[in-house]
Design an enzyme around this catalytic site. Structure first.
Site, PDB file in Angstrom:
ATOM      1  N   CYS A 116      47.380  35.259  39.862  1.00 16.27           N
ATOM      2  CA  CYS A 116      47.179  35.903  41.167  1.00 16.27           C
ATOM      3  C   CYS A 116      47.727  35.068  42.323  1.00 16.27           C
ATOM      4  CB  CYS A 116      45.700  36.195  41.386  1.00 16.27           C
ATOM      5  SG  CYS A 116      45.000  37.238  40.107  1.00 16.27           S
TER       6      CYS A 116
ATOM      7  N   HIS B 122      43.784  36.603  48.812  1.00 16.08           N
ATOM      8  CA  HIS B 122      43.906  37.371  47.572  1.00 16.08           C
ATOM      9  C   HIS B 122      42.688  38.291  47.472  1.00 16.08           C
ATOM     10  CE1 HIS B 122      44.180  38.614  43.528  1.00 16.08           C
ATOM     11  NE2 HIS B 122      43.289  37.775  43.048  1.00 16.08           N
TER      12      HIS B 122
ATOM     13  N   ASN C 267      41.519  44.431  42.487  1.00 18.56           N
ATOM     14  CA  ASN C 267      42.281  43.186  42.386  1.00 18.56           C
ATOM     15  C   ASN C 267      43.638  43.505  41.756  1.00 18.56           C
ATOM     16  OD1 ASN C 267      43.410  40.758  41.600  1.00 18.56           O
ATOM     17  ND2 ASN C 267      41.496  39.878  40.859  1.00 18.56           N
TER      18      ASN C 267
HETATM   19  N1  COA Z   1      28.113  47.297  35.909  1.00 17.88           N
HETATM   20  C1  COA Z   1      26.831  47.024  35.750  1.00 17.88           C
HETATM   21  N2  COA Z   1      26.360  45.834  35.336  1.00 17.88           N
HETATM   22  C2  COA Z   1      27.278  44.867  35.109  1.00 17.88           C
HETATM   23  C3  COA Z   1      28.644  45.088  35.253  1.00 17.88           C
HETATM   24  C4  COA Z   1      29.065  46.369  35.666  1.00 17.88           C
HETATM   25  N3  COA Z   1      30.338  46.677  35.844  1.00 17.88           N
HETATM   26  N4  COA Z   1      29.312  43.958  34.964  1.00 17.88           N
HETATM   27  C5  COA Z   1      28.393  43.052  34.633  1.00 17.88           C
HETATM   28  N5  COA Z   1      27.158  43.600  34.706  1.00 17.88           N
HETATM   29  C6  COA Z   1      25.882  42.972  34.437  1.00 17.88           C
HETATM   30  C7  COA Z   1      26.000  41.766  33.550  1.00 17.88           C
HETATM   31  O1  COA Z   1      26.078  42.165  32.202  1.00 17.88           O
HETATM   32  C8  COA Z   1      24.737  41.013  33.872  1.00 17.88           C
HETATM   33  O2  COA Z   1      23.698  41.584  33.140  1.00 17.88           O
HETATM   34  P1  COA Z   1      22.621  40.644  32.392  1.00 17.88           P
HETATM   35  O3  COA Z   1      21.998  39.840  33.511  1.00 17.88           O
HETATM   36  O4  COA Z   1      21.713  41.630  31.749  1.00 17.88           O
HETATM   37  O5  COA Z   1      23.424  39.823  31.449  1.00 17.88           O
HETATM   38  C9  COA Z   1      24.472  41.371  35.341  1.00 17.88           C
HETATM   39  O6  COA Z   1      25.306  42.501  35.625  1.00 17.88           O
HETATM   40  C10 COA Z   1      24.784  40.261  36.303  1.00 17.88           C
HETATM   41  O7  COA Z   1      25.994  39.678  35.950  1.00 17.88           O
HETATM   42  P2  COA Z   1      26.581  38.501  36.795  1.00 17.88           P
HETATM   43  O8  COA Z   1      27.743  37.929  36.042  1.00 17.88           O
HETATM   44  O9  COA Z   1      25.526  37.592  37.268  1.00 17.88           O
HETATM   45  O10 COA Z   1      27.091  39.284  38.077  1.00 17.88           O
HETATM   46  P3  COA Z   1      27.778  38.667  39.333  1.00 17.88           P
HETATM   47  O11 COA Z   1      26.941  38.896  40.512  1.00 17.88           O
HETATM   48  O12 COA Z   1      28.266  37.270  39.095  1.00 17.88           O
HETATM   49  O13 COA Z   1      29.062  39.582  39.463  1.00 17.88           O
HETATM   50  C11 COA Z   1      31.416  39.540  39.024  1.00 17.88           C
HETATM   51  C12 COA Z   1      30.009  39.633  38.433  1.00 17.88           C
HETATM   52  C13 COA Z   1      32.416  39.596  37.883  1.00 17.88           C
HETATM   53  C14 COA Z   1      31.620  40.710  39.953  1.00 17.88           C
HETATM   54  C15 COA Z   1      31.550  38.215  39.822  1.00 17.88           C
HETATM   55  O14 COA Z   1      31.104  37.147  39.046  1.00 17.88           O
HETATM   56  C16 COA Z   1      32.955  37.959  40.266  1.00 17.88           C
HETATM   57  O15 COA Z   1      33.502  38.679  41.071  1.00 17.88           O
HETATM   58  N6  COA Z   1      33.583  36.870  39.762  1.00 17.88           N
HETATM   59  C17 COA Z   1      34.961  36.564  40.101  1.00 17.88           C
HETATM   60  C18 COA Z   1      35.877  37.457  39.313  1.00 17.88           C
HETATM   61  C19 COA Z   1      37.290  37.434  39.836  1.00 17.88           C
HETATM   62  O16 COA Z   1      37.516  37.485  41.012  1.00 17.88           O
HETATM   63  N7  COA Z   1      38.269  37.402  38.905  1.00 17.88           N
HETATM   64  C20 COA Z   1      39.641  37.431  39.211  1.00 17.88           C
HETATM   65  C21 COA Z   1      40.078  36.200  39.900  1.00 17.88           C
HETATM   66  S1  COA Z   1      41.787  36.272  40.278  1.00 17.88           S
END
Ligand code: COA
Length: 342
Positions: free
Chosen positions: A116, A257, A287
């Site tokens: 990215c 980004h 993204n």
């Molecule tokens: N819908 C519903 N629930 C979801 C889900 C979805 N699409 N995706 C994950 N969950 C659940 C998980 O399974 C987890 O459940 P559990 O607690 O029973 O295991 C719960 O939601 C919380 O997950 P968590 O990982 O704590 O959520 P978060 O607040 O960290 O958000 C992201 C997850 C991926 C949105 C966040 O971590 C993020 O944006 N990270 C950066 C990703 C990124 O930018 N990547 C590209 C970089 S170039």
């Protein structure tokens, strides 16, 4: 830097697939909800390639729009750099396909891979070639089609990404240098946190076929990437401003980004930026990886959020891990061909 030739951005363009996939559509594929996706990421919908839409096709569309914006003859382009992690082919490069399609017959062309952050890496290379006097006009394209590499049964990843291309044109200038700084970083020790494995040649050669059941989907440790991003973005912003000899207060617009609205807001808050300085369109596109910064800039210019002259901080981060920034003055008005408004 004073002995270097100055450069400026003269064009921006983008291209997106026509098919829109909403959060409601994803609710039919995985156990998720519009409410969860919106509050955790800020994304409402994304564009996904269909039928014969390709990375090359999107890259060509974005390049043509940037060329029209700049009002230049494609024959004047000296170098084409395409930043992509998801090319149609290992070779020929996407950049060579763009070269022939836009008629940039004199241009050298190559692809680079910095996930990215790719478009920031491309800008830094473009600036070097212009600064050294080697080239005058450089076309940089970021394009990614992550939809082909997502597990559509994995709610952790499939909700995040969209497909798109974005393009920038940089040109040598006799006037003031407007690429105030570029800043690149990498940390391979975090490579495993975000990857698309098993598409390369990493299997022992002993005459046998590669294993059939390889897991080739995008893998991500969401929380770790989140933590990385909220530190990397302010770090790149501070370092690139220092390199440019300006203060963060001198930046008019923050063009990060577009990965997650919470990451963007947390970084902006750490930097003391006001909401109206933040450029964001990930609600509409998700993204889009290497495309996201030029796509966001194009939209902000179109809707007149960014009006030239403006000092913009373009800040990228992503797989590798990689991160970086470019501080630019944006002064380029859209070229109006034959008296018609473009
Ligand atoms: N819908 C519903 N629930 C979801 C889900 C979805 N699409 N995706 C994950 N969950 C659940 C998980 O399974 C987890 O459940 P559990 O607690 O029973 O295991 C719960 O939601 C919380 O997950 P968590 O990982 O704590 O959520 P978060 O607040 O960290 O958000 C992201 C997850 C991926 C949105 C966040 O971590 C993020 O944006 N990270 C950066 C990703 C990124 O930018 N990547 C590209 C970089 S170039």
């Amino acid at each position: 830097m004073s002995s270097q030739i100055g450069a400026r951005l003269i064009g921006v363009g983008a291209a997106v697939p026509s098919a829109v996939v909403t959060n409601a559509d994803l609710q039919r594929l995985v156990d998720t909800s519009d409410e969860w996706i919106t509050t955790r990421t800020g994304i409402k919908e994304r564009r996904i390639v269909r039928g014969n839409e390709t990375a090359t096709g999107l890259a060509i569309g974005a390049a043509k729009e940037a060329i029209a914006y700049a009002g230049i003859d494609p024959g004047a382009i000296d170098l084409i750099i395409v930043a992509t992690s998801t090319p149609d082919n290992l070779y020929p490069s996407t950049a060579c396909m763009v070269q022939v399609a836009v008629g940039a017959t004199r241009a050298a062309a190559f692809d680079l891979e910095a996930a990215c952050t790719g478009i920031i890496y491309a800008m830094a290379i473009g600036q070097q070639f212009i600064g050294s006097g080697t080239y005058k006009t450089v076309l940089m394209v970021g394009v990614d089609i992550h939809s082909r590499f997502l597990n559509w049964e994995d709610r952790n990843t499939c909700i995040l990404f969209g497909d798109a291309a974005g393009a920038l044109i940089m040109q040598a200038t006799d006037g003031e240098n407007e690429i105030l700084s570029t800043y690149l970083r990498a940390d391979g020790s975090g490579g495993h946190l975000l990857s698309i494995p098993n598409y390369g040649t990493a299997y022992p050669f002993s005459g046998e076929e590669p294993p059939k059941a390889m897991d080739r989907y995008l893998k991500m440790n969401g929380r770790a990437i989140y933590e990385f991003a909220v530190h990397a973005v302010p770090e790149a912003m501070r370092a690139s401003c220092a390199k440019a000899g300006i203060r963060i207060e001198d930046v008019d617009y923050f063009v990060p980004h577009q990965a997650n609205q919470r990451i963007i807001n947390a970084a902006a808050e750490r930097l003391g930026l006001r909401p109206e300085q933040i450029v964001s369109n990930l609600e509409e596109y998700g993204n889009t990886s290497a495309a996201s910064i030029p796509l966001a800039l194009r939209d902000a210019v179109r809707r007149k959020q960014i009006v030239p002259p403006a000092t913009c901080a373009l800040v990228g981060f992503g797989g590798g891990l990689t991160w970086g920034a470019a501080i630019v003055r944006w002064t380029a008005s859209e070229h109006i061909a034959n008296g018609e408004a473009g």
